[in-house]
Design a protein around this motif. Structure first.
Motif, mmCIF file in Angstrom:
data_model
loop_
_atom_site.group_PDB
_atom_site.id
_atom_site.type_symbol
_atom_site.label_atom_id
_atom_site.label_comp_id
_atom_site.label_asym_id
_atom_site.label_seq_id
_atom_site.Cartn_x
_atom_site.Cartn_y
_atom_site.Cartn_z
ATOM 1 N N GLU A 138 16.435 0.171 50.513
ATOM 2 C CA GLU A 138 16.073 -0.762 51.602
ATOM 3 C C GLU A 138 15.397 -2.051 51.116
ATOM 4 O O GLU A 138 15.562 -3.107 51.719
ATOM 5 C CB GLU A 138 15.133 -0.066 52.600
ATOM 6 N N ASP A 139 14.641 -1.972 50.025
ATOM 7 C CA ASP A 139 13.892 -3.152 49.563
ATOM 8 C C ASP A 139 14.798 -4.227 48.972
ATOM 9 O O ASP A 139 14.354 -5.352 48.739
ATOM 10 C CB ASP A 139 12.855 -2.744 48.514
ATOM 11 N N PHE A 140 16.037 -3.873 48.699
ATOM 12 C CA PHE A 140 16.971 -4.833 48.085
ATOM 13 C C PHE A 140 18.051 -5.286 49.069
ATOM 14 O O PHE A 140 19.065 -5.855 48.681
ATOM 15 C CB PHE A 140 17.562 -4.244 46.795
ATOM 16 N N VAL A 141 17.785 -5.032 50.354
ATOM 17 C CA VAL A 141 18.706 -5.442 51.422
ATOM 18 C C VAL A 141 18.102 -6.636 52.142
ATOM 19 O O VAL A 141 16.944 -6.603 52.565
ATOM 20 C CB VAL A 141 18.944 -4.265 52.406
ATOM 21 N N GLY A 294 17.192 -14.996 41.585
ATOM 22 C CA GLY A 294 15.884 -15.256 42.156
ATOM 23 C C GLY A 294 15.363 -13.934 42.686
ATOM 24 O O GLY A 294 16.101 -12.936 42.711
ATOM 25 N N SER A 295 14.115 -13.910 43.105
ATOM 26 C CA SER A 295 13.544 -12.651 43.601
ATOM 27 C C SER A 295 14.102 -12.340 44.993
ATOM 28 O O SER A 295 14.721 -13.194 45.633
ATOM 29 C CB SER A 295 12.026 -12.777 43.681
ATOM 30 N N ILE A 296 13.847 -11.137 45.456
ATOM 31 C CA ILE A 296 14.270 -10.755 46.815
ATOM 32 C C ILE A 296 13.570 -11.648 47.838
ATOM 33 O O ILE A 296 14.197 -12.147 48.777
ATOM 34 C CB ILE A 296 13.952 -9.257 47.062
ATOM 35 N N LYS A 297 12.279 -11.898 47.635
ATOM 36 C CA LYS A 297 11.524 -12.741 48.577
ATOM 37 C C LYS A 297 12.135 -14.148 48.635
ATOM 38 O O LYS A 297 12.329 -14.718 49.714
ATOM 39 C CB LYS A 297 10.065 -12.799 48.109
ATOM 40 N N MET A 302 15.708 -18.435 50.884
ATOM 41 C CA MET A 302 16.912 -19.273 50.767
ATOM 42 C C MET A 302 17.841 -19.060 51.957
ATOM 43 O O MET A 302 18.369 -20.022 52.528
ATOM 44 C CB MET A 302 17.615 -18.932 49.438
ATOM 45 N N LEU A 303 18.029 -17.794 52.374
ATOM 46 C CA LEU A 303 18.904 -17.525 53.526
ATOM 47 C C LEU A 303 18.338 -18.195 54.777
ATOM 48 O O LEU A 303 19.080 -18.813 55.554
ATOM 49 C CB LEU A 303 19.039 -16.003 53.750
#
Ligand code: NAP
Ligand code: ZN
Ligand code: ZN
Length: 346
Positions: A138-141, A294-297, A302-303
């Motif tokens: 979940e943390d990478f979604v 880049g990091s998940i955050k 960016m999105l």
């Protein structure tokens, strides 16, 4: 285990073919994603053709993934069934090293788990997004904002973050002159994002063929660099250069186009080692740098930035049976500007 349809490579030289692969059962912290679209990144091609070194076959690639949440694990709180989501180049990391603890999981000391061709926490080799489904921690979604159409969102998960991160890190903005080298999948996103950040953008492309596109994306100038000495008139022009070329290039000539203190940031990853003169950075106190994703955050940032500013990639939607043709066209530079696979055709 869930058996799902996919499209992948069985060797470095044979065309990609339809395959069936296994996805793990949804664990407490996992999300099952029904993939709608997957972008084709040049890294997919470098990988399956073993240009970066040997890999394990069969291999399904693809790390620009968007779709809907189809199932969540019992402990998942951040995503719900039906959510619009995306997955980029990583699906896990060690969570313990200094970088992971600082939120820089893309720089994980122990090597983050790549979305494909990487050893997963259960010892299996990860399989990527040219597939109907994927199971991801979940943390990478990522959340995909509704303002971004699905197939336009896919390329943001790699091409978007890979260019947004160095532009943000090196301070692209009003009053800054940015050059983007290579107008492909990454390059055209770099132009759109740098323009949105307020920078004056110059595209350095091999020919004039994409000049109208560069200007339409908001660049101030498009310069054909194919001719010997083409960069000579650009000495001391740029504060930041983002190099996206997937092949060898003349580092010294590009460094000469930087202003003092300027930075040439490489995101392109040619397999070959390249020569450079140290004097090219010493004089002018210049920086020769690199950047990976880049990091998940930052990917979520960016999105949200792209949704807010109406930034989307130029895409060509293809059925799965045209992936091999799309690979050849990408290598030949004949892509405007990202191929995206409709996974309904798998
Ligand atoms: P792409 O769509 O194929 O674009 C690459 C561009 O480079 C081409 O459009 C072309 O631009 C230029 N180019 C290609 N071959 C060239 C050559 N022989 N000489 C000079 N210029 C050439 O590829 P992409 O998907 O944007 O990926 C670009 C590179 O970034 C790849 O090496 C990829 O593996 C790497 N990558 C790195 C990261 C990271 O985290 N650092 C992430 C994703 C991808 P013009 O036609 O305008 O000259
Ligand atoms: Zn990529
Ligand atoms: Zn780590």
């Amino acid at each position: 285990m869930l058996t799902v349809k996919a499209y992948g490579a069985t060797s470095a030289t044979d065309p990609l073919v339809p395959l069936e692969i296994e996805r793990r059962d949804v664990g407490p912290h996992d999300v099952l994603i029904a993939i709608r679209y997957a972008g084709i990144c040049h890294s997919d091609i470098h990988t399956v053709r073993e240009e970066w070194g040997p890999i394990t076959f069969p291999q399904v690639v693809g790390h620009e993934i968007v779709g809907e949440v189809a199932e969540i694990g019992s402990a998942v709180t951040t995503h719900a069934v039906g959510d619009r989501v995306g997955v980029g180049c990583m699906v896990n990391s060690c969570r313990e090293c200094e970088e992971c603890r600082a939120g820089d999981e893309h720089l994980c000391e122990n090597g983050n788990v790549g979305t494909y061709s990487s050893v997963d926490v259960d010892g299996t080799i990860t399989q990527g997004g040219y597939s109907t489904h994927v199971v991801v921690n979940e943390d990478f979604v990522l959340r995909v904002p509704t303002e971004i159409p699905y197939e336009k969102a896919a390329p943001l998960l790699c091409a978007g973050i890979t260019t947004y991160s160095p532009l943000a890190t090196w301070g692209a903005g009003a009053g800054k002159k940015v050059a983007v080298v290579g107008l492909g999948g990454l390059g055209h996103m770099a132009v759109k994002i740098a323009v949105a950040m307020g920078a004056e953008v110059t595209v350095l492309s091999r020919t004039d063929a994409k000049k109208d596109d560069s200007l339409a994306f908001g660049a101030a100038r498009h310069i054909a660099t194919g001719e010997e000495g083409a960069l000579d008139s650009l000495k001391r022009s740029f504060d930041i250069i983002i190099n996206t070329i997937s092949a060898p290039f003349d580092i010294d000539a590009h460094l000469r186009t930087l202003r003092p203190h300027g930075a040439l940031v490489n995101v392109g990853l040619p397999p070959e080692a390249l020569p450079m003169h140290v004097g090219s950075v010493v004089s002018g106190r210049k920086v020769f740098a690199g950047s990976n994703i880049g990091s998940i955050k930052e990917t979520q940032e960016m999105l949200d930035f792209c949704a807010e500013r109406g930034i989307a990639p130029e895409t060509e939607l293809i059925p799965a049976d045209r992936i091999n043709e799309a690979y050849d066209r990408t290598v030949a530079g004949d892509v405007r500007y990202r191929f995206v696979i409709d996974t309904a055709t798998l």
